[in-house]
Write a protein that holds these residues in place. Structure first.
Motif, PDB file in Angstrom:
ATOM      1  N   GLU A   8       0.794  -1.308  -0.087  1.00 41.47           N
ATOM      2  CA  GLU A   8      -0.009   0.088  -0.067  1.00 41.47           C
ATOM      3  C   GLU A   8       0.664   1.471   0.045  1.00 41.47           C
ATOM      4  O   GLU A   8       1.777   1.473   0.600  1.00 41.47           O
ATOM      5  CB  GLU A   8      -0.867   0.126   1.348  1.00 41.47           C
ATOM      6  N   ALA A   9       0.158   2.337  -0.771  1.00 40.66           N
ATOM      7  CA  ALA A   9       0.944   3.641  -0.527  1.00 40.66           C
ATOM      8  C   ALA A   9       0.430   4.514   0.669  1.00 40.66           C
ATOM      9  O   ALA A   9      -0.767   3.870   0.881  1.00 40.66           O
ATOM     10  CB  ALA A   9       0.693   4.421  -1.813  1.00 40.66           C
ATOM     11  N   ALA A  10       0.778   5.416   1.003  1.00 36.98           N
ATOM     12  CA  ALA A  10       0.347   6.268   2.187  1.00 36.98           C
ATOM     13  C   ALA A  10      -0.711   7.012   1.794  1.00 36.98           C
ATOM     14  O   ALA A  10      -1.773   7.278   2.263  1.00 36.98           O
ATOM     15  CB  ALA A  10       1.387   6.834   2.989  1.00 36.98           C
ATOM     16  N   ALA A  11      -0.398   8.050   0.750  1.00 38.10           N
ATOM     17  CA  ALA A  11      -1.401   8.784   0.294  1.00 38.10           C
ATOM     18  C   ALA A  11      -0.732   9.819  -0.682  1.00 38.10           C
ATOM     19  O   ALA A  11       0.489   9.989  -0.582  1.00 38.10           O
ATOM     20  CB  ALA A  11      -1.756   9.814   1.505  1.00 38.10           C
ATOM     21  N   THR A  12      -1.559  10.265  -1.829  1.00 34.82           N
ATOM     22  CA  THR A  12      -0.648  11.234  -2.786  1.00 34.82           C
ATOM     23  C   THR A  12      -1.915  11.783  -3.669  1.00 34.82           C
ATOM     24  O   THR A  12      -2.145  11.256  -4.655  1.00 34.82           O
ATOM     25  CB  THR A  12       0.108  10.369  -3.697  1.00 34.82           C
ATOM     26  N   ASP A 140     -10.903   6.476  -2.068  1.00 36.51           N
ATOM     27  CA  ASP A 140     -10.160   6.542  -3.451  1.00 36.51           C
ATOM     28  C   ASP A 140      -8.969   7.627  -3.207  1.00 36.51           C
ATOM     29  O   ASP A 140      -8.935   8.520  -2.196  1.00 36.51           O
ATOM     30  CB  ASP A 140     -10.738   6.902  -4.485  1.00 36.51           C
ATOM     31  N   GLY A 141      -7.809   7.465  -3.953  1.00 34.04           N
ATOM     32  CA  GLY A 141      -6.586   8.404  -3.783  1.00 34.04           C
ATOM     33  C   GLY A 141      -5.710   8.063  -4.849  1.00 34.04           C
ATOM     34  O   GLY A 141      -5.498   7.101  -5.463  1.00 34.04           O
ATOM     35  N   GLY A 142      -4.402   8.890  -4.641  1.00 35.07           N
ATOM     36  CA  GLY A 142      -3.304   8.519  -5.415  1.00 35.07           C
ATOM     37  C   GLY A 142      -2.761   7.244  -5.188  1.00 35.07           C
ATOM     38  O   GLY A 142      -2.734   6.860  -3.908  1.00 35.07           O
ATOM     39  N   TYR A 143      -1.912   6.876  -5.949  1.00 39.82           N
ATOM     40  CA  TYR A 143      -1.079   5.597  -5.769  1.00 39.82           C
ATOM     41  C   TYR A 143       0.061   5.372  -6.235  1.00 39.82           C
ATOM     42  O   TYR A 143       1.148   4.839  -5.479  1.00 39.82           O
ATOM     43  CB  TYR A 143      -1.894   4.461  -6.382  1.00 39.82           C
ATOM     44  N   MET A 144       0.535   5.919  -7.385  1.00 42.31           N
ATOM     45  CA  MET A 144       1.849   5.571  -8.004  1.00 42.31           C
ATOM     46  C   MET A 144       2.343   7.017  -8.726  1.00 42.31           C
ATOM     47  O   MET A 144       1.238   7.594  -9.433  1.00 42.31           O
ATOM     48  CB  MET A 144       1.773   4.516  -9.014  1.00 42.31           C
ATOM     49  N   VAL A 145       3.490   7.293  -8.728  1.00 49.04           N
ATOM     50  CA  VAL A 145       3.927   8.334  -9.517  1.00 49.04           C
ATOM     51  C   VAL A 145       5.124   7.531 -10.383  1.00 49.04           C
ATOM     52  O   VAL A 145       5.904   6.922 -10.073  1.00 49.04           O
ATOM     53  CB  VAL A 145       4.973   9.426  -8.584  1.00 49.04           C
ATOM     54  N   ILE A 180      10.781  -2.113 -16.076  1.00 50.56           N
ATOM     55  CA  ILE A 180       9.810  -1.339 -14.902  1.00 50.56           C
ATOM     56  C   ILE A 180      10.642  -1.682 -13.626  1.00 50.56           C
ATOM     57  O   ILE A 180      10.872  -2.610 -13.315  1.00 50.56           O
ATOM     58  CB  ILE A 180       8.453  -2.068 -14.767  1.00 50.56           C
ATOM     59  N   MET A 181      10.678  -0.452 -12.788  1.00 55.05           N
ATOM     60  CA  MET A 181      11.268  -0.569 -11.453  1.00 55.05           C
ATOM     61  C   MET A 181      10.412  -0.017 -10.419  1.00 55.05           C
ATOM     62  O   MET A 181       9.962   1.478 -10.793  1.00 55.05           O
ATOM     63  CB  MET A 181      12.494   0.008 -11.362  1.00 55.05           C
ATOM     64  N   GLN A 182       9.647  -0.646  -9.451  1.00 60.75           N
ATOM     65  CA  GLN A 182       8.988  -0.030  -8.611  1.00 60.75           C
ATOM     66  C   GLN A 182       9.679   0.230  -7.306  1.00 60.75           C
ATOM     67  O   GLN A 182      10.073  -1.014  -6.532  1.00 60.75           O
ATOM     68  CB  GLN A 182       7.350  -0.459  -8.428  1.00 60.75           C
ATOM     69  N   LEU A 183       9.467   1.351  -6.347  1.00 63.66           N
ATOM     70  CA  LEU A 183      10.209   1.607  -5.236  1.00 63.66           C
ATOM     71  C   LEU A 183       9.260   1.485  -4.120  1.00 63.66           C
ATOM     72  O   LEU A 183       7.981   2.131  -4.384  1.00 63.66           O
ATOM     73  CB  LEU A 183      11.099   2.791  -5.199  1.00 63.66           C
ATOM     74  N   HIS A 184       9.403   0.780  -2.964  1.00 58.92           N
ATOM     75  CA  HIS A 184       8.324   0.769  -2.110  1.00 58.92           C
ATOM     76  C   HIS A 184       7.699   1.856  -1.353  1.00 58.92           C
ATOM     77  O   HIS A 184       8.428   2.675  -0.893  1.00 58.92           O
ATOM     78  CB  HIS A 184       8.969  -0.660  -0.967  1.00 58.92           C
ATOM     79  N   PRO A 185       6.514   1.858  -1.316  1.00 56.69           N
ATOM     80  CA  PRO A 185       5.791   2.846  -0.857  1.00 56.69           C
ATOM     81  C   PRO A 185       6.005   3.166   0.686  1.00 56.69           C
ATOM     82  O   PRO A 185       5.981   4.493   1.218  1.00 56.69           O
ATOM     83  CB  PRO A 185       4.171   2.862  -1.227  1.00 56.69           C
ATOM     84  N   ASP A 187       8.716   2.682   2.338  1.00 58.09           N
ATOM     85  CA  ASP A 187      10.000   3.228   2.313  1.00 58.09           C
ATOM     86  C   ASP A 187      10.027   4.710   1.618  1.00 58.09           C
ATOM     87  O   ASP A 187      10.742   5.482   2.226  1.00 58.09           O
ATOM     88  CB  ASP A 187      11.136   2.460   1.650  1.00 58.09           C
ATOM     89  N   MET A 188       9.354   4.817   0.347  1.00 61.48           N
ATOM     90  CA  MET A 188       9.545   6.191  -0.052  1.00 61.48           C
ATOM     91  C   MET A 188       8.573   7.134   0.554  1.00 61.48           C
ATOM     92  O   MET A 188       8.818   8.284   0.766  1.00 61.48           O
ATOM     93  CB  MET A 188       9.041   5.833  -1.528  1.00 61.48           C
ATOM     94  N   GLY A 189       7.462   6.724   1.156  1.00 63.86           N
ATOM     95  CA  GLY A 189       6.536   7.470   1.883  1.00 63.86           C
ATOM     96  C   GLY A 189       5.608   8.040   0.867  1.00 63.86           C
ATOM     97  O   GLY A 189       6.141   8.462  -0.252  1.00 63.86           O
ATOM     98  N   ALA A 190       4.397   8.115   1.202  1.00 58.90           N
ATOM     99  CA  ALA A 190       3.153   8.809   0.250  1.00 58.90           C
ATOM    100  C   ALA A 190       2.853   7.779  -1.176  1.00 58.90           C
ATOM    101  O   ALA A 190       1.471   7.955  -1.296  1.00 58.90           O
ATOM    102  CB  ALA A 190       3.483  10.279   0.014  1.00 58.90           C
ATOM    103  N   ALA A 191       3.813   7.367  -1.454  1.00 60.15           N
ATOM    104  CA  ALA A 191       3.246   6.594  -2.993  1.00 60.15           C
ATOM    105  C   ALA A 191       4.322   5.736  -3.440  1.00 60.15           C
ATOM    106  O   ALA A 191       5.516   5.948  -3.000  1.00 60.15           O
ATOM    107  CB  ALA A 191       2.803   7.805  -4.003  1.00 60.15           C
TER     108      ALA A 191
END
Length: 266
Positions: A8-12, A140-145, A180-185, A187-191
């Motif tokens: 899960e992401a936190a919020a964005t 609902d909300g933002g998920y990925m940048v 494709i490379m996705q960084l963990h939300p 650890d990144m915070g927010a998304a």
């Protein structure tokens, strides 16, 4: 192309603005957020000339951003109503649908906003990462940048900076011509921060998550013509900005009292 959201992401919250030249004047700013600029009226500066009292100048090179903002993903409980609302509100057209996301328990639709993309995903079964995120967020909300870099070397450099900053790679796919490379939300915070590489390296053209170049048929710019950036929500926006900047290898600026990080096309 399918992308698997493993956590899960936190919020964005996501902000799309137009016209491009007025982006900085119409941006909504809220306390507790960090602005990730994808494009604005400000040109990218790669150096600064410093002149002393005697008129002798020296040049200070600035690290130029290489990651371009390409796509923002939202997650919703139901796909169709959100897509309908976005298209009706901004006079946009439904675009590419990726059937491969079904293997992750999701359905999606992309919408072209100029040469960038807004994606909405929704869970179609129990136990998905998107569904857990919705429960945590309460709606609902933002998920990925989602960004693109021009070379595999830059993708590897960003991966190395992420590791140094204690950020895990959550998901990775090597398709030889498109990685494709996705960084963990967490650890990144927010998304999620997703950083892709495409062998064509055409930031305004070929984009495999939107079906290659077929997305051009679905562009409508009567109301909006671009996504200028992403606003990331946090209880500690300064710390969030510092983490994203460390991973992206970019400085944090201040604009209107808020931390800002400018990507390659800002």
């Amino acid at each position: 192309g399918a992308r698997s959201p493993p956590d899960e992401a936190a919020a964005t919250p996501v902000v799309a603005k137009t016209p491009r030249a007025e982006a900085s004047s119409v941006r909504r700013r809220r306390p507790g957020s960090f602005w990730l600029a994808g494009r604005s009226a400000v040109e990218v500066v790669s150096w600064i000339e410093i002149t002393d009292r005697r008129g002798e100048a020296s040049r200070l090179d600035i690290q130029r951003a290489l990651a371009h903002l390409e796509q923002v993903a939202l997650v919703a409980r139901e796909l169709a109503p959100v897509i309908d609302d976005l298209c009706a509100t901004f006079s946009l057209k439904r675009g590419h649908v990726d059937p491969e996301v079904g293997k992750y328990g999701l359905e999606n639709t992309l919408i072209a906003v100029g040469a960038r993309f807004l994606e909405v995903v929704a869970p179609v079964q129990e136990g998905t990462a998107g569904g857990r995120y919705l429960e945590r967020r309460g709606g609902d909300g933002g998920y990925m940048v989602i960004c693109q870099v021009p070379t595999l070397e830059e993708q590897a450099a960003l991966r190395a900076r992420a590791a140094e900053a204690g950020v895990r790679v959550a998901h990775e796919i090597d398709r030889k011509t498109w990685n494709i490379m996705q960084l963990h939300p967490a650890d990144m915070g927010a998304a999620f921060l997703e950083v892709d590489w495409d062998e064509k390296a055409d930031v305004a053209g070929n984009w495999m998550p939107a079906g290659g170049e077929s997305w051009r048929e679905d562009v409508a710019t009567e109301v909006v013509s671009d996504i200028t950036g992403v606003e990331l929500q946090s209880e500690d926006p300064a710390a969030l900005a510092a983490k994203w900047a460390a991973v992206c290898g970019l400085p944090v600026e201040r604009e209107g009292g808020m931390p800002v990080m400018r990507l390659a096309d800002a």
